[in-house]
Design an enzyme around this catalytic site. Structure first.
Site, PDB file in Angstrom:
ATOM      1  N   ASN A 141      -5.406  -1.911 -84.485  1.00  0.00           N
ATOM      2  CA  ASN A 141      -6.126  -0.702 -84.860  1.00  0.00           C
ATOM      3  C   ASN A 141      -7.627  -0.967 -84.740  1.00  0.00           C
ATOM      4  O   ASN A 141      -8.255  -1.541 -85.622  1.00  0.00           O
ATOM      5  CB  ASN A 141      -5.754  -0.321 -86.301  1.00  0.00           C
ATOM      6  CG  ASN A 141      -6.350   1.031 -86.697  1.00  0.00           C
ATOM      7  OD1 ASN A 141      -7.198   1.585 -85.978  1.00  0.00           O
ATOM      8  ND2 ASN A 141      -5.906   1.552 -87.835  1.00  0.00           N
ATOM      9  N   ASP A 147      -7.140   7.388 -86.837  1.00  0.00           N
ATOM     10  CA  ASP A 147      -5.776   7.169 -87.337  1.00  0.00           C
ATOM     11  C   ASP A 147      -5.065   8.489 -87.640  1.00  0.00           C
ATOM     12  O   ASP A 147      -5.684   9.432 -88.159  1.00  0.00           O
ATOM     13  CB  ASP A 147      -5.797   6.331 -88.628  1.00  0.00           C
ATOM     14  CG  ASP A 147      -6.063   4.865 -88.345  1.00  0.00           C
ATOM     15  OD1 ASP A 147      -6.264   4.515 -87.154  1.00  0.00           O
ATOM     16  OD2 ASP A 147      -6.077   4.075 -89.304  1.00  0.00           O
ATOM     17  N   GLY A 167      -1.485   3.289 -86.697  1.00  0.00           N
ATOM     18  CA  GLY A 167      -2.896   3.457 -86.371  1.00  0.00           C
ATOM     19  C   GLY A 167      -3.409   2.611 -85.220  1.00  0.00           C
ATOM     20  O   GLY A 167      -4.600   2.625 -84.910  1.00  0.00           O
ATOM     21  N   ASP A 169      -4.468   1.542 -81.494  1.00  0.00           N
ATOM     22  CA  ASP A 169      -5.120   2.405 -80.507  1.00  0.00           C
ATOM     23  C   ASP A 169      -5.683   1.589 -79.344  1.00  0.00           C
ATOM     24  O   ASP A 169      -5.587   0.361 -79.325  1.00  0.00           O
ATOM     25  CB  ASP A 169      -6.204   3.249 -81.178  1.00  0.00           C
ATOM     26  CG  ASP A 169      -7.159   2.402 -82.034  1.00  0.00           C
ATOM     27  OD1 ASP A 169      -7.355   1.202 -81.677  1.00  0.00           O
ATOM     28  OD2 ASP A 169      -7.670   2.920 -83.049  1.00  0.00           O
ATOM     29  N   ASP A 324       9.358   5.450 -66.625  1.00  0.00           N
ATOM     30  CA  ASP A 324      10.374   5.594 -67.665  1.00  0.00           C
ATOM     31  C   ASP A 324      11.619   6.301 -67.123  1.00  0.00           C
ATOM     32  O   ASP A 324      11.508   7.245 -66.342  1.00  0.00           O
ATOM     33  CB  ASP A 324       9.764   6.416 -68.811  1.00  0.00           C
ATOM     34  CG  ASP A 324      10.667   6.450 -70.034  1.00  0.00           C
ATOM     35  OD1 ASP A 324      11.062   5.358 -70.498  1.00  0.00           O
ATOM     36  OD2 ASP A 324      10.984   7.546 -70.514  1.00  0.00           O
ATOM     37  N   GLU A 353      11.903   1.499 -64.710  1.00  0.00           N
ATOM     38  CA  GLU A 353      12.788   1.099 -65.799  1.00  0.00           C
ATOM     39  C   GLU A 353      14.213   1.368 -65.369  1.00  0.00           C
ATOM     40  O   GLU A 353      14.648   2.527 -65.316  1.00  0.00           O
ATOM     41  CB  GLU A 353      12.491   1.894 -67.085  1.00  0.00           C
ATOM     42  CG  GLU A 353      13.389   1.436 -68.238  1.00  0.00           C
ATOM     43  CD  GLU A 353      13.643   2.494 -69.324  1.00  0.00           C
ATOM     44  OE1 GLU A 353      14.160   2.111 -70.383  1.00  0.00           O
ATOM     45  OE2 GLU A 353      13.330   3.676 -69.101  1.00  0.00           O
ATOM     46  N   HIS A 419      10.442  -2.958 -76.213  1.00  0.00           N
ATOM     47  CA  HIS A 419      10.478  -2.031 -77.344  1.00  0.00           C
ATOM     48  C   HIS A 419      11.848  -1.362 -77.480  1.00  0.00           C
ATOM     49  O   HIS A 419      12.084  -0.644 -78.449  1.00  0.00           O
ATOM     50  CB  HIS A 419       9.391  -0.971 -77.158  1.00  0.00           C
ATOM     51  CG  HIS A 419       9.626  -0.096 -75.961  1.00  0.00           C
ATOM     52  ND1 HIS A 419       9.662  -0.586 -74.661  1.00  0.00           N
ATOM     53  CD2 HIS A 419       9.873   1.238 -75.865  1.00  0.00           C
ATOM     54  CE1 HIS A 419       9.905   0.415 -73.829  1.00  0.00           C
ATOM     55  NE2 HIS A 419      10.032   1.517 -74.523  1.00  0.00           N
ATOM     56  N   ASP A 420      12.717  -1.577 -76.498  1.00  0.00           N
ATOM     57  CA  ASP A 420      14.046  -0.959 -76.529  1.00  0.00           C
ATOM     58  C   ASP A 420      15.160  -1.941 -76.875  1.00  0.00           C
ATOM     59  O   ASP A 420      16.336  -1.576 -76.794  1.00  0.00           O
ATOM     60  CB  ASP A 420      14.357  -0.322 -75.165  1.00  0.00           C
ATOM     61  CG  ASP A 420      13.647   1.016 -74.976  1.00  0.00           C
ATOM     62  OD1 ASP A 420      13.455   1.726 -75.981  1.00  0.00           O
ATOM     63  OD2 ASP A 420      13.301   1.341 -73.823  1.00  0.00           O
ATOM     64  N   ASP A 464      15.442  -1.106 -82.207  1.00  0.00           N
ATOM     65  CA  ASP A 464      14.518  -0.012 -82.496  1.00  0.00           C
ATOM     66  C   ASP A 464      14.978   0.743 -83.744  1.00  0.00           C
ATOM     67  O   ASP A 464      16.125   1.140 -83.822  1.00  0.00           O
ATOM     68  CB  ASP A 464      14.510   0.889 -81.258  1.00  0.00           C
ATOM     69  CG  ASP A 464      13.857   2.241 -81.466  1.00  0.00           C
ATOM     70  OD1 ASP A 464      13.064   2.391 -82.404  1.00  0.00           O
ATOM     71  OD2 ASP A 464      14.147   3.151 -80.673  1.00  0.00           O
TER      72      ASP A 464
END
Lengths: 557, 557
Positions: A141, A147, A167, A169, A324, A353, A419-420, A464
């Site tokens: 952040n 935020d 938050g 970024d 994606d 992907e 992340h999956d 996830d």
């Protein structure tokens, strides 16, 4: 001979140019069946006779097959070739018409002309990439003023839910560039950053605007500029299979129904549009109402999304795109996408992907590479869960290596997690020594290693949303030893062309002790990697023949 | 089980949609190996469990393989599928990860989404086409006023040399439309008609002008108009691999060398351009100086040739293109070509000249079909020269039938000969009875029959130029019986949907007597064809199971 198992095809998995005058051909046979394999080849317009003969090398052994390769030198670009196979008992010719004792009966294969327009070229830097995946809300952040409401506490013990926000970024990423530079990665892949109501932003509301909680065009430009200054590239996430519920075109259909000029941008089963009990429109996956599927074959949709790709490639000077749900969008769209993006930035990288066999997208006209999930499957099964032994591991790697043309292998991202998925260390049951071996393998094998943020400091997490915990910056809570291991190996890879670009050959497979070794062979250097994935120390004598009469062998670790 | 022989791939030869909600999948196994084969499938986003199971049908047996097919009903377009195979001793699962006793270990295959943008659609009329190939200088002289100098006598005994001219033209073709209509053909394919110094006109001087000895734009328009009035379509020949020596761009390079703006339209090895002793530029085939190869990947060349295609498609209202030396032009060019041509005329037909395995061009993004020379090879070997027996013939047909997606098979042109081959009757040693059988086969098999002008009246001829004799119009010199046979069979085909569109199954294979039979199965009707290709009459009892409880069987001949 196991005749039914012999396979060659005139397609990019079995025959592809590695230079305008050099064709690599592959042949597949039943495992252990052949004792020799030759190619006879010549100009298609010459009579058979004054042809070249070259012995093929057995380059890999998969679960069921041996794979042979040879390079054909074809200055005139037009090639006719046939194989001569021997299994110790009989010799047979193999061509387009099949197997036969008589050469004419077998026929030949043809590479009619090596067209420059069809060359499979990936950016030269792709093979040198060490990729770092960032989930922007969770990395750093840098600007608390932007935020979103309700950010949760950024602690090492944080456990996100599906709707948590923290938050993170773009400014945060920019501020952490020194950390990333020290780690040694040179390519940043950011999951989506365009305006969207969710924390993951895979439901885009506005493709032309950075999400205000992440920053704006200037913040992105600053990040890209500073990354470039450090020799790092930046890849964005293109979510073109579907949009978000709030996307202007979909909202127009919600409001105006069939009368909307955007009605055929989507597949509406029934008007008016409703989200419950089931969406009355096609969505991503099964009924995810927040993600209406886009009809990418519709010319107006295609043009719109290509403008998006062109805009960010041009305006933010980014270095490529990760696509994606790439496998559910039409091939024709991706061909046009490639032309647009490479037209603006010829060395932009395009990574799809795709979790399964991606061969249909990897023949040079669509993606440079994919997120290589089958690589991850093999690594998880061998190193993390130890469900497969060294022989099965080797066979899986070989079969996947032989499924794609080499440029695609070089450009693809070898990941341990994303992340999956569950985090790798969690799949190891927290056993860092297993992860260390897997990372060593990842950073010495063929293909661009992709590190999921935080893996390098020992972050854990289940599926996830648990795998998306905020980055652990508290050094006391980081596994600094693991971080050092990553740094060392990344440095090793970046300094060693054989690890980045060398050919792969299996060196050592011992299922009994859990031993696995492989060679990376480049013109300049040869590297041997030996891994003990078993429970005990092992003394082993390995064939050093591949190192030739090298004056000295160096222990790289 | 012969594990190494089991093959399925997620590509158009093994999995292709036949409708937006219907996927055809194929599996290949060693010949005679399996006793059963099932597919288990479901929505990719559903858990495994509530899935469909369908038994696969063994649809063909090639030289080394059996082929199985099934149709999957996929209303949600996203499919995951796995095979369960049994050889009588063991049952195994087969998926993307290989063969395994355990389903999870085998994994699955994926058809991630049936994208409308990727559907392989060929013009509906393509399957109903009976094609007639015309070499314009040799078909009919309708306008002696445009004859070139030195035309030779148009007699049944004429024997052309490589440079002979006979004065045939477009007006001649137009005048012979009644003959063609009576024959029953409905698609005319004309070899090149654009300005060129040769009789064959494969060395184009001006792509925007009809050769003055053949006519002009008006003559072409009249031909097309009158053909259309009779329900016939007209296909032109696109010679885009190379141009003629006199083509303006090449002449500019001849004159101005490296300074020419067209220098990179070609591949010049050395300036200035010379034709002797060897051309200093790349040509068609080996050093054919009259045919400089065009660099079709160069944007200016691509744009120029696409304008040519657009111009004639639009201006002359033609119905498609046959593509000369299609295999030596880049795939990217042909993809753009398809977009341009189909953009102007969605039901235009695109047929490539490819003599070998054309699978890389037949996945829906490039050609509709090819001139099916491997079909000809099989037919010549079985019927004309009798070098192969009925079993080998059946196997060759099966292997080729399983190599391409069905739309491509329906649209491809099954030829017995062309301007580039010996005439079929000559290969039969003049034995008309062999040719009659071959024609019966050609006109009842899967794929559009292509008749080379004059074959229907018994013309003979050795390799080029002898196969290009002027059409025999003298009825006393025509084989009228053969002509009647052609007319009868063409009528039969045109009246019978099963012959045009029905699935093929082998019915009868008897190498001992030379017997071969096959079925054509459509929803509306079933046709059985039995051919005695042996020296003696044969009495045979055939299984009529395929005809079900049809109230009556009709002898169609």
């Amino acid at each position: 001979m196991n005749r039914a198992a012999i396979e060659h095809r005139p397609d990019p998995a079995f025959a592809f140019p590695v230079a305008p005058d050099r064709l690599r051909v592959r042949l597949r046979a039943a495992r252990g069946d052949l004792v020799s394999c030759h190619v006879v080849y010549g100009d298609r317009y010459d009579p058979e006779g004054p042809e070249e003969v070259v012995a093929m090398e057995k380059v890999a052994t998969g679960a069921r097959h041996d794979y042979y390769e040879a390079h054909l030198h074809v200055p005139r670009r037009r090639v006719r070739y046939a194989f001569y196979l021997h299994d110790g008992r009989e010799g047979l010719w193999y061509g387009e018409r099949g197997l036969a004792a008589d050469r004419a009966q077998a026929g030949a294969f043809h590479c009619p002309y090596i067209c420059p327009g069809d060359a499979f070229t990936v950016p030269d830097w792709a093979a040198d990439a060490v990729v770092y995946q960032i989930f922007p809300d969770r990395f750093a952040n840098g600007d608390p003023s932007n935020d979103p409401a309700g950010v949760e506490a950024w602690t090492a013990d944080a456990r996100p839910t599906a709707t948590s926000v923290y938050g993170g970024d773009l400014e945060g990423i920019r501020q952490k560039l020194p950390y990333l530079a020290e780690l040694g990665v040179n390519t940043l892949y950011l999951t989506p950053i365009f305006a969207s109501p969710s924390n993951h932003k895979y439901d885009t509301t506005d493709y032309f605007r950075i999400d205000p909680h992440f920053g704006d065009l200037d913040t992105l430009r600053a990040l890209v500029r500073d990354a470039h200054a450090r020799g790092m590239r930046v890849i964005l996430d293109a979510v073109f299979n579907h949009c978000g519920y709030g996307f202007f075109a979909f909202q127009d259909v919600v409001k105006h129904g069939q009368a909307s000029p955007y009605a055929d941008w989507f597949r509406i089963y029934e008007f008016p549009v409703r989200t419950r009990p089931q969406p009355t429109y096609e969505t991503f996956a099964r009924g995810v109402w927040t993600m209406p599927k886009l009809m990418t074959h519709h010319p107006a949709v295609r043009d719109y999304l290509l403008q998006v790709a062109a805009y960010w490639t041009r305006e933010a000077d980014i270095d490529g795109w990760r696509l994606d749900v790439a496998n559910e969008v039409d091939h024709a769209f991706w061909r046009a996408f490639r032309q647009v993006v490479k037209g603006i930035k010829p060395d932009a990288l395009i990574i799809g992907e795709i979790w399964h066999d991606a061969a249909p997208w990897l023949s040079g006209d669509q993606f440079d590479g994919v997120m290589h999930y089958p690589f991850r499957d093999a690594v998880v099964s061998f190193f993390a869960t130890r469900q497969i032994d060294a022989a099965a591991f080797d066979a899986q790697l070989a079969d996947w290596r032989m499924r794609y043309p080499e440029p695609a292998l070089l450009a693809s991202w070898n990941l341990l997690g994303s992340h999956d998925t569950e985090r790798f260390l969690t799949l190891c049951g927290g056993r860092v020594e297993r992860m260390r071996l897997a990372v060593l393998f990842q950073l010495t094998y063929l293909g661009a290693p992709m590190i999921y943020y935080g893996d390098e400091v020992g972050m854990e997490g289940g599926p996830d949303p648990d795998c998306r915990r905020p980055m652990v910056w508290d050094e006391a809570r980081q596994n600094r030893e693991l971080l050092g291991w990553y740094r060392q190996l990344i440095r090793l890879r970046r300094n060693c062309v054989a690890l980045r670009r060398g050919a792969v050959r299996t060196w050592w497979v011992d299922p009994l002790v859990g031993g696995y070794g492989f060679l990376r062979l480049a013109d300049e250097e040869v590297v041997g990697v030996a891994l003990n994935n078993g429970p005990r120390p092992v003394a082993v004598t390995l064939d050093a023949g591949a190192f030739g009469d090298a004056p000295r062998l160096v222990d790289a670790l």
